[in-house]
Scaffold this motif. Structure first.
Motif, PDB file in Angstrom:
ATOM      1  N   ALA A  45     -43.636 -10.082  29.298  1.00  0.00           N
ATOM      2  CA  ALA A  45     -42.243  -9.846  29.688  1.00  0.00           C
ATOM      3  C   ALA A  45     -41.705  -8.584  29.014  1.00  0.00           C
ATOM      4  O   ALA A  45     -41.022  -7.777  29.653  1.00  0.00           O
ATOM      5  CB  ALA A  45     -41.384 -11.050  29.330  1.00  0.00           C
ATOM      6  N   ALA A  46     -42.013  -8.397  27.744  1.00  0.00           N
ATOM      7  CA  ALA A  46     -41.567  -7.195  27.018  1.00  0.00           C
ATOM      8  C   ALA A  46     -42.195  -5.939  27.612  1.00  0.00           C
ATOM      9  O   ALA A  46     -41.535  -4.901  27.734  1.00  0.00           O
ATOM     10  CB  ALA A  46     -41.905  -7.321  25.539  1.00  0.00           C
ATOM     11  N   THR A  47     -43.453  -6.022  28.006  1.00  0.00           N
ATOM     12  CA  THR A  47     -44.131  -4.875  28.627  1.00  0.00           C
ATOM     13  C   THR A  47     -43.477  -4.541  29.960  1.00  0.00           C
ATOM     14  O   THR A  47     -43.243  -3.365  30.272  1.00  0.00           O
ATOM     15  CB  THR A  47     -45.628  -5.193  28.823  1.00  0.00           C
ATOM     16  OG1 THR A  47     -46.211  -5.438  27.538  1.00  0.00           O
ATOM     17  CG2 THR A  47     -46.356  -4.053  29.501  1.00  0.00           C
ATOM     18  N   LEU A  48     -43.165  -5.556  30.749  1.00  0.00           N
ATOM     19  CA  LEU A  48     -42.499  -5.317  32.023  1.00  0.00           C
ATOM     20  C   LEU A  48     -41.096  -4.759  31.808  1.00  0.00           C
ATOM     21  O   LEU A  48     -40.650  -3.873  32.546  1.00  0.00           O
ATOM     22  CB  LEU A  48     -42.444  -6.606  32.838  1.00  0.00           C
ATOM     23  CG  LEU A  48     -41.881  -6.450  34.246  1.00  0.00           C
ATOM     24  CD1 LEU A  48     -42.737  -5.494  35.079  1.00  0.00           C
ATOM     25  CD2 LEU A  48     -41.774  -7.797  34.920  1.00  0.00           C
ATOM     26  N   ASP A  49     -40.399  -5.251  30.804  1.00  0.00           N
ATOM     27  CA  ASP A  49     -39.080  -4.727  30.452  1.00  0.00           C
ATOM     28  C   ASP A  49     -39.164  -3.228  30.202  1.00  0.00           C
ATOM     29  O   ASP A  49     -38.372  -2.444  30.735  1.00  0.00           O
ATOM     30  CB  ASP A  49     -38.556  -5.466  29.224  1.00  0.00           C
ATOM     31  CG  ASP A  49     -37.233  -4.929  28.727  1.00  0.00           C
ATOM     32  OD1 ASP A  49     -36.307  -4.737  29.533  1.00  0.00           O
ATOM     33  OD2 ASP A  49     -37.118  -4.711  27.505  1.00  0.00           O
ATOM     34  N   GLU A  50     -40.138  -2.815  29.425  1.00  0.00           N
ATOM     35  CA  GLU A  50     -40.330  -1.388  29.130  1.00  0.00           C
ATOM     36  C   GLU A  50     -40.669  -0.610  30.392  1.00  0.00           C
ATOM     37  O   GLU A  50     -40.169   0.500  30.613  1.00  0.00           O
ATOM     38  CB  GLU A  50     -41.435  -1.219  28.074  1.00  0.00           C
ATOM     39  CG  GLU A  50     -41.620   0.190  27.599  1.00  0.00           C
ATOM     40  CD  GLU A  50     -40.398   0.764  26.891  1.00  0.00           C
ATOM     41  OE1 GLU A  50     -40.183   1.998  27.002  1.00  0.00           O
ATOM     42  OE2 GLU A  50     -39.653   0.011  26.237  1.00  0.00           O
ATOM     43  N   LEU A  51     -41.535  -1.164  31.227  1.00  0.00           N
ATOM     44  CA  LEU A  51     -41.924  -0.495  32.468  1.00  0.00           C
ATOM     45  C   LEU A  51     -40.719  -0.277  33.379  1.00  0.00           C
ATOM     46  O   LEU A  51     -40.583   0.778  34.004  1.00  0.00           O
ATOM     47  CB  LEU A  51     -43.007  -1.318  33.186  1.00  0.00           C
ATOM     48  CG  LEU A  51     -43.570  -0.733  34.474  1.00  0.00           C
ATOM     49  CD1 LEU A  51     -44.243   0.615  34.217  1.00  0.00           C
ATOM     50  CD2 LEU A  51     -44.554  -1.712  35.104  1.00  0.00           C
TER      51      LEU A  51
END
Length: 144
Positions: A45-51
């Protein structure tokens, strides 16, 4: 009844599914829909948030991680757990069938080589339950 859309990408890596999800999110919110994105876990979820801050280029997609101030009032919520909101579009980037998917108007599943077997399993599950299924084969989707 929830409409279930499967997007079949000619890509290998799961990162392509995440980039494609960003494009779908952009289209959904431009049409006024609210979106919940279900990630596999907190790190995903954090990776997608950054993306979502960086892709696609030159585009801002208002969003927030569940239970953060950024999520309040945002049209896009990213979660790895119960979304606490059940309307609009659910984009499933997890490996499982979300138990609450039927509460949404639309469910999106994105399939690449890396998750093809899980995608087939989920497809059979939704078909067995009698949900309307739509398949979209996406070639050269990043070029568009």
């Amino acid at each position: 009844m929830t409409q279930v859309d499967f997007y079949i990408l000619e890509d290998v890596e799961i990162d392509a599914a995440h980039r494609f999800a960003c494009r779908l999110i952009g289209k959904a919110i431009s049409s006024g829909a609210e979106v919940v994105v279900l990630a596999t876990d907190r790190n995903a979820a954090a990776t997608l948030d950054e993306l979502l801050w960086n892709y696609p280029d030159q585009r801002f997609l208002p969003h927030g991680l569940i239970n953060t101030p950024e999520a309040v009032g945002a049209p896009v919520t990213i979660t790895w757990d119960d979304p606490q909101r059940y309307d609009g579009v659910l984009i499933n980037l997890s490996n499982d069938v979300p138990g609450y998917f039927a509460r949404f108007d639309r469910l999106v599943e994105i399939v690449v080589d890396a998750n093809r077997e899980e995608g087939r399993r989920r497809y059979k599950h939704y078909r067995h339950l009698g949900y309307p299924l739509f398949n979209h084969k996406m070639d050269d989707w990043e070029a568009a």
